[in-house]
Scaffold this motif. Sequence first.
Motif, PDB file in Angstrom:
ATOM      1  N   ILE A  51       6.038  35.833 -43.222  1.00 27.06           N
ATOM      2  CA  ILE A  51       5.999  34.860 -42.129  1.00 27.06           C
ATOM      3  C   ILE A  51       7.408  34.412 -41.776  1.00 27.06           C
ATOM      4  O   ILE A  51       7.797  34.360 -40.595  1.00 27.06           O
ATOM      5  N   TYR A  91       6.794  34.598 -33.558  1.00 30.23           N
ATOM      6  CA  TYR A  91       6.844  35.491 -34.715  1.00 30.23           C
ATOM      7  C   TYR A  91       6.882  36.932 -34.220  1.00 30.23           C
ATOM      8  O   TYR A  91       6.139  37.306 -33.315  1.00 30.23           O
ATOM      9  N   SER A 127      -2.118  32.937 -40.839  1.00 32.76           N
ATOM     10  CA  SER A 127      -1.122  33.768 -40.157  1.00 32.76           C
ATOM     11  C   SER A 127      -1.165  33.598 -38.652  1.00 32.76           C
ATOM     12  O   SER A 127      -2.206  33.268 -38.082  1.00 32.76           O
TER      13      SER A 127
END
Length: 341
Positions: A37, A49, A89
């Motif tokens: 992450i 991300y 996530s």
Amino acid sequence: MSEAILAIVMKLTLVMAGEQEATLLFAGDAMMHQAQIDAAHSLAEGKGYDYSACFEPIEPLIAQADYAVVNLETPIGTGNFTGYPCFNSPVEYVHALSDAGFDLFLTANNHTLDRRDNGLRHTIATLDSLRLPHIGTYSNPAERSRRIPYLANVNGFKIGFLNYTYGTNGFSIQSDAVVDYIDREQISRDIEATRSAGAELLVVAMHWGEEYRLLPVASEKSLADFLVSKGVDMVIGGHPHVVQPYEMRTNPATGKKALVVYSLGNLISNMKTRDTRGGALAVVKLTRDSIGNPTVSDARYELVFTVPPHGNPSKNFVVYPIDSVPAPWQSAADAFRKALK
């Protein structure tokens, strides 16, 4: 014309049309540890991300398959993203897996309730919003009834898929959400329903076994025996985080071949031991005989290995084919491979 005769005619039509082969690919546990992450966040310069490079080296392998399946071993959330022990996530991770070429996402695993019922539902909603097929967890019983049996038409092969987990790390469902736990009676009913819905071949993905064991344990072997006896054509295992063997069996009742994959290990992770840094892609070939009956004709492992960025802010965790691992990590990749022999 009776249904039986119609089925024979359809099989022969497929043979004459040349649709006699298909290739399936199964990937192991797609993990998301905190270091993964952080690396993706750093690459995106703090604005989201970036997992775009994670699977690039193995995309050609995935592209060679007609249908690719991956175990999504993390909930997908909206913020407060975390790694082990309770995963959560960002959606960009799913985008990267989809862009890599995966067609079906498995969600029944021991981390599926890491963010409890809301996390389960948000994961499902995310996959649905991206129109990505998934099985293993459901928002409610009605949704499960709508999605199961799940069949995919792959080059003319009608393939049914089912997915179950041994547990959810002690977390229990607090609403009407559904996790498909390993229950032999339920599995039997699902197998029968999937066959009745027209599945020529049946895949059952099992989240089972004991972590870090390089050989299957008794519970895996017992469940594999049970599934093969029920006519399952492909049993695909995960959870131990290491690669375990596969075997091609013959169903004594039908004479058909049945593939049993005990564990594919990790597709990607930040695990650091010799046996957990890599995994296997199971490549399975399907064919039809001269009268159109489908069979699992061949299977092999393509080993993969995850290389971490080691603090380099311009790099991410990247999965490589075992023979393409960059020089600094070749010795570790060789040790991983040798341990499997």
